[in-house]
Motif scaffolding. Sequence first.
Motif, PDB file in Angstrom:
ATOM      1  N   MET A 333       0.792  -1.224   0.000  1.00 41.80           N
ATOM      2  CA  MET A 333       0.000   0.000   0.000  1.00 41.80           C
ATOM      3  C   MET A 333       0.828   1.279   0.000  1.00 41.80           C
ATOM      4  O   MET A 333       0.313   2.348  -0.343  1.00 41.80           O
ATOM      5  CB  MET A 333      -0.963  -0.010   1.197  1.00 41.80           C
ATOM      6  CG  MET A 333      -1.952  -1.161   1.162  1.00 41.80           C
ATOM      7  SD  MET A 333      -3.226  -1.084   2.442  1.00 41.80           S
ATOM      8  CE  MET A 333      -4.254   0.248   1.808  1.00 41.80           C
ATOM      9  N   THR A 334       2.116   1.164   0.376  1.00 43.87           N
ATOM     10  CA  THR A 334       2.953   2.368   0.409  1.00 43.87           C
ATOM     11  C   THR A 334       4.216   2.237  -0.438  1.00 43.87           C
ATOM     12  O   THR A 334       4.853   3.244  -0.743  1.00 43.87           O
ATOM     13  CB  THR A 334       3.389   2.706   1.848  1.00 43.87           C
ATOM     14  OG1 THR A 334       4.375   1.752   2.293  1.00 43.87           O
ATOM     15  CG2 THR A 334       2.206   2.684   2.811  1.00 43.87           C
ATOM     16  N   GLY A 335       4.580   1.009  -0.781  1.00 41.47           N
ATOM     17  CA  GLY A 335       5.822   0.798  -1.522  1.00 41.47           C
ATOM     18  C   GLY A 335       7.034   0.711  -0.617  1.00 41.47           C
ATOM     19  O   GLY A 335       8.153   0.494  -1.077  1.00 41.47           O
ATOM     20  N   ASP A 336       6.835   0.854   0.681  1.00 42.22           N
ATOM     21  CA  ASP A 336       7.926   0.812   1.660  1.00 42.22           C
ATOM     22  C   ASP A 336       7.589  -0.242   2.710  1.00 42.22           C
ATOM     23  O   ASP A 336       6.686  -0.056   3.521  1.00 42.22           O
ATOM     24  CB  ASP A 336       8.088   2.178   2.322  1.00 42.22           C
ATOM     25  CG  ASP A 336       9.261   2.236   3.303  1.00 42.22           C
ATOM     26  OD1 ASP A 336       9.896   1.183   3.550  1.00 42.22           O
ATOM     27  OD2 ASP A 336       9.532   3.342   3.826  1.00 42.22           O
ATOM     28  N   PHE A 337       8.337  -1.344   2.720  1.00 43.74           N
ATOM     29  CA  PHE A 337       8.013  -2.435   3.652  1.00 43.74           C
ATOM     30  C   PHE A 337       8.385  -2.122   5.093  1.00 43.74           C
ATOM     31  O   PHE A 337       8.015  -2.862   6.000  1.00 43.74           O
ATOM     32  CB  PHE A 337       8.656  -3.757   3.207  1.00 43.74           C
ATOM     33  CG  PHE A 337      10.161  -3.733   3.113  1.00 43.74           C
ATOM     34  CD1 PHE A 337      10.945  -3.945   4.237  1.00 43.74           C
ATOM     35  CD2 PHE A 337      10.800  -3.540   1.899  1.00 43.74           C
ATOM     36  CE1 PHE A 337      12.333  -3.946   4.167  1.00 43.74           C
ATOM     37  CE2 PHE A 337      12.189  -3.547   1.805  1.00 43.74           C
ATOM     38  CZ  PHE A 337      12.956  -3.744   2.937  1.00 43.74           C
ATOM     39  N   LEU A 338       9.090  -1.028   5.324  1.00 41.35           N
ATOM     40  CA  LEU A 338       9.418  -0.618   6.692  1.00 41.35           C
ATOM     41  C   LEU A 338       8.466   0.450   7.221  1.00 41.35           C
ATOM     42  O   LEU A 338       8.570   0.871   8.376  1.00 41.35           O
ATOM     43  CB  LEU A 338      10.859  -0.092   6.760  1.00 41.35           C
ATOM     44  CG  LEU A 338      11.958  -1.112   6.437  1.00 41.35           C
ATOM     45  CD1 LEU A 338      13.322  -0.446   6.467  1.00 41.35           C
ATOM     46  CD2 LEU A 338      11.915  -2.292   7.395  1.00 41.35           C
ATOM     47  N   ALA A 339       7.511   0.864   6.383  1.00 44.75           N
ATOM     48  CA  ALA A 339       6.556   1.900   6.793  1.00 44.75           C
ATOM     49  C   ALA A 339       5.598   1.363   7.854  1.00 44.75           C
ATOM     50  O   ALA A 339       5.506   0.155   8.086  1.00 44.75           O
ATOM     51  CB  ALA A 339       5.773   2.390   5.577  1.00 44.75           C
ATOM     52  N   GLN A 340       4.866   2.258   8.501  1.00 45.61           N
ATOM     53  CA  GLN A 340       3.945   1.823   9.537  1.00 45.61           C
ATOM     54  C   GLN A 340       2.778   1.047   8.938  1.00 45.61           C
ATOM     55  O   GLN A 340       2.420   1.233   7.778  1.00 45.61           O
ATOM     56  CB  GLN A 340       3.442   3.008  10.345  1.00 45.61           C
ATOM     57  CG  GLN A 340       2.446   3.906   9.630  1.00 45.61           C
ATOM     58  CD  GLN A 340       1.998   5.065  10.509  1.00 45.61           C
ATOM     59  OE1 GLN A 340       2.815   5.769  11.103  1.00 45.61           O
ATOM     60  NE2 GLN A 340       0.696   5.275  10.599  1.00 45.61           N
ATOM     61  N   GLU A 341       2.190   0.181   9.736  1.00 44.35           N
ATOM     62  CA  GLU A 341       1.011  -0.587   9.342  1.00 44.35           C
ATOM     63  C   GLU A 341      -0.107   0.366   8.908  1.00 44.35           C
ATOM     64  O   GLU A 341      -0.561   1.198   9.697  1.00 44.35           O
ATOM     65  CB  GLU A 341       0.564  -1.450  10.519  1.00 44.35           C
ATOM     66  CG  GLU A 341      -0.867  -1.920  10.501  1.00 44.35           C
ATOM     67  CD  GLU A 341      -1.172  -2.925   9.417  1.00 44.35           C
ATOM     68  OE1 GLU A 341      -2.080  -2.657   8.611  1.00 44.35           O
ATOM     69  OE2 GLU A 341      -0.514  -3.979   9.410  1.00 44.35           O
ATOM     70  N   PRO A 342      -0.578   0.267   7.663  1.00 45.56           N
ATOM     71  CA  PRO A 342      -1.576   1.222   7.160  1.00 45.56           C
ATOM     72  C   PRO A 342      -2.918   1.164   7.876  1.00 45.56           C
ATOM     73  O   PRO A 342      -3.635   2.167   7.903  1.00 45.56           O
ATOM     74  CB  PRO A 342      -1.734   0.807   5.681  1.00 45.56           C
ATOM     75  CG  PRO A 342      -0.473   0.075   5.342  1.00 45.56           C
ATOM     76  CD  PRO A 342      -0.087  -0.630   6.598  1.00 45.56           C
ATOM     77  N   PHE A 343      -3.289   0.015   8.446  1.00 47.63           N
ATOM     78  CA  PHE A 343      -4.622  -0.126   9.028  1.00 47.63           C
ATOM     79  C   PHE A 343      -4.614  -0.220  10.546  1.00 47.63           C
ATOM     80  O   PHE A 343      -5.544  -0.745  11.141  1.00 47.63           O
ATOM     81  CB  PHE A 343      -5.324  -1.364   8.449  1.00 47.63           C
ATOM     82  CG  PHE A 343      -5.822  -1.162   7.037  1.00 47.63           C
ATOM     83  CD1 PHE A 343      -5.718   0.065   6.414  1.00 47.63           C
ATOM     84  CD2 PHE A 343      -6.393  -2.213   6.348  1.00 47.63           C
ATOM     85  CE1 PHE A 343      -6.168   0.258   5.116  1.00 47.63           C
ATOM     86  CE2 PHE A 343      -6.851  -2.034   5.041  1.00 47.63           C
ATOM     87  CZ  PHE A 343      -6.743  -0.787   4.432  1.00 47.63           C
ATOM     88  N   CYS A 344      -3.572   0.299  11.165  1.00 45.59           N
ATOM     89  CA  CYS A 344      -3.534   0.296  12.627  1.00 45.59           C
ATOM     90  C   CYS A 344      -3.955   1.664  13.146  1.00 45.59           C
ATOM     91  O   CYS A 344      -3.440   2.693  12.713  1.00 45.59           O
ATOM     92  CB  CYS A 344      -2.135  -0.046  13.128  1.00 45.59           C
ATOM     93  SG  CYS A 344      -2.002  -0.035  14.937  1.00 45.59           S
ATOM     94  N   SER A 345      -4.884   1.671  14.101  1.00 46.58           N
ATOM     95  CA  SER A 345      -5.415   2.929  14.636  1.00 46.58           C
ATOM     96  C   SER A 345      -4.732   3.358  15.936  1.00 46.58           C
ATOM     97  O   SER A 345      -5.067   4.395  16.500  1.00 46.58           O
ATOM     98  CB  SER A 345      -6.924   2.783  14.889  1.00 46.58           C
ATOM     99  OG  SER A 345      -7.166   1.744  15.835  1.00 46.58           O
ATOM    100  N   TYR A 346      -3.764   2.567  16.409  1.00 43.27           N
ATOM    101  CA  TYR A 346      -3.157   2.828  17.714  1.00 43.27           C
ATOM    102  C   TYR A 346      -2.047   3.872  17.613  1.00 43.27           C
ATOM    103  O   TYR A 346      -1.221   3.854  16.687  1.00 43.27           O
ATOM    104  CB  TYR A 346      -2.590   1.541  18.293  1.00 43.27           C
ATOM    105  CG  TYR A 346      -1.937   1.697  19.639  1.00 43.27           C
ATOM    106  CD1 TYR A 346      -2.698   1.976  20.775  1.00 43.27           C
ATOM    107  CD2 TYR A 346      -0.559   1.591  19.784  1.00 43.27           C
ATOM    108  CE1 TYR A 346      -2.108   2.131  22.011  1.00 43.27           C
ATOM    109  CE2 TYR A 346       0.045   1.755  21.027  1.00 43.27           C
ATOM    110  CZ  TYR A 346      -0.728   2.029  22.129  1.00 43.27           C
ATOM    111  OH  TYR A 346      -0.139   2.182  23.367  1.00 43.27           O
ATOM    112  N   THR A 347      -2.043   4.783  18.586  1.00 45.23           N
ATOM    113  CA  THR A 347      -0.969   5.768  18.683  1.00 45.23           C
ATOM    114  C   THR A 347      -0.026   5.344  19.811  1.00 45.23           C
ATOM    115  O   THR A 347      -0.460   5.187  20.960  1.00 45.23           O
ATOM    116  CB  THR A 347      -1.531   7.172  19.002  1.00 45.23           C
ATOM    117  OG1 THR A 347      -2.446   7.543  17.963  1.00 45.23           O
ATOM    118  CG2 THR A 347      -0.402   8.184  19.080  1.00 45.23           C
TER     119      THR A 347
END
Length: 353
Positions: A333-347
């Motif tokens: 979804m972002t092209g970066d496998f180290l990016a944050q989980e796109p569907f996580c709502s937790y801060t």
Amino acid sequence: MEFEPKWIAWEITRRCNLKCVHCRSSSELEAAGHPDVTIDEAKKIMDDIASYASPVLVLSGGEPLVREDVFDIARYGTNKGFRMCLATNGTLVTDEICKKIKDADIKMVSLSLDGAKPETHDNFRNQEGAFEGTMNAIQLFKEHDIPFLINSSFTLRNRDEIPDIYQLVKKLGATAWYMFMIVPTGRGEDIMGELIPEKVYDEILEWHYETEKKEDELLMRPTCAPHYYRIVRQKAKEEGEHFKRRNLQFSTGGSKGCLAGQLICLIDVDGEVLPCSYFAKSAGNVKRTSFKEIWEESDLFLQLRDFKGYKDNCGQCEYNSVCGGCRARAYSMTGDFLAQEPFCSYTPKKLQK
């Protein structure tokens, strides 16, 4: 070894008799440009893996039962000491197939069930009669005393049937139920608008938590939803109890989220070693490089195991080591496998004001 290969899915064919809406490899009956792994190649690959490790080896596809020699591959793997499993859509299972499963000493068969009623499952699988085929396979497995587990993949089109599918799976006598939260790869990219939205994600995972907590017989595990392991810890802490999850002996990582490139991987039909079935980036090819070298030395796998290298919320989260976010979803979804989980709502706590 901290990162030991425990479970390998192996795409021995990309051919399939169905055209499921979410298929990660966009399988069709004729897989142009991606020929089946030959029996000689298969033996060589198993010899290579066996010289280094003894993981669960899941013969997958496509649909592995379109291959007439699938049980020759399975028997060779059994003789090499692997715990051999089979992943099928169920529609090609017959009495004779069941006898061959037993003869090859296949330990577990996984089936897909994406609806509690025929029209839902058949719609998901793009094939009328697919539900009936799965039910027939289950009946045959029970008659032949073949253990089976059920995988269910969810989008908005079937999310309302989650509790009903759970009850059906229990009734059918499955050993385990794995609830898949789809990662948009392959044909899954075409249903991006149907993905479970972020605001509903935790709601479903909390339902799973409450259900699993009361479940005494059916083993359960949400898949491609690593933030479940954050929710488990949060809920258990809130309730003042220790929620101890059970684990199948053929499974892995009973209390860890994303396992891609850490305990599991996929070998695709071309020999590429991917971190998991939904992570469309290769760490190397077993036709050119030993599995051991790929597993221990590939830059991709080493980066996935360096949790401090994860970015944004995932990199700063106190649940980093037990969740990690879905690396495949981040990549797709972002092209970066180290990016944050796109569907996580937790801060993360350190970012909360």
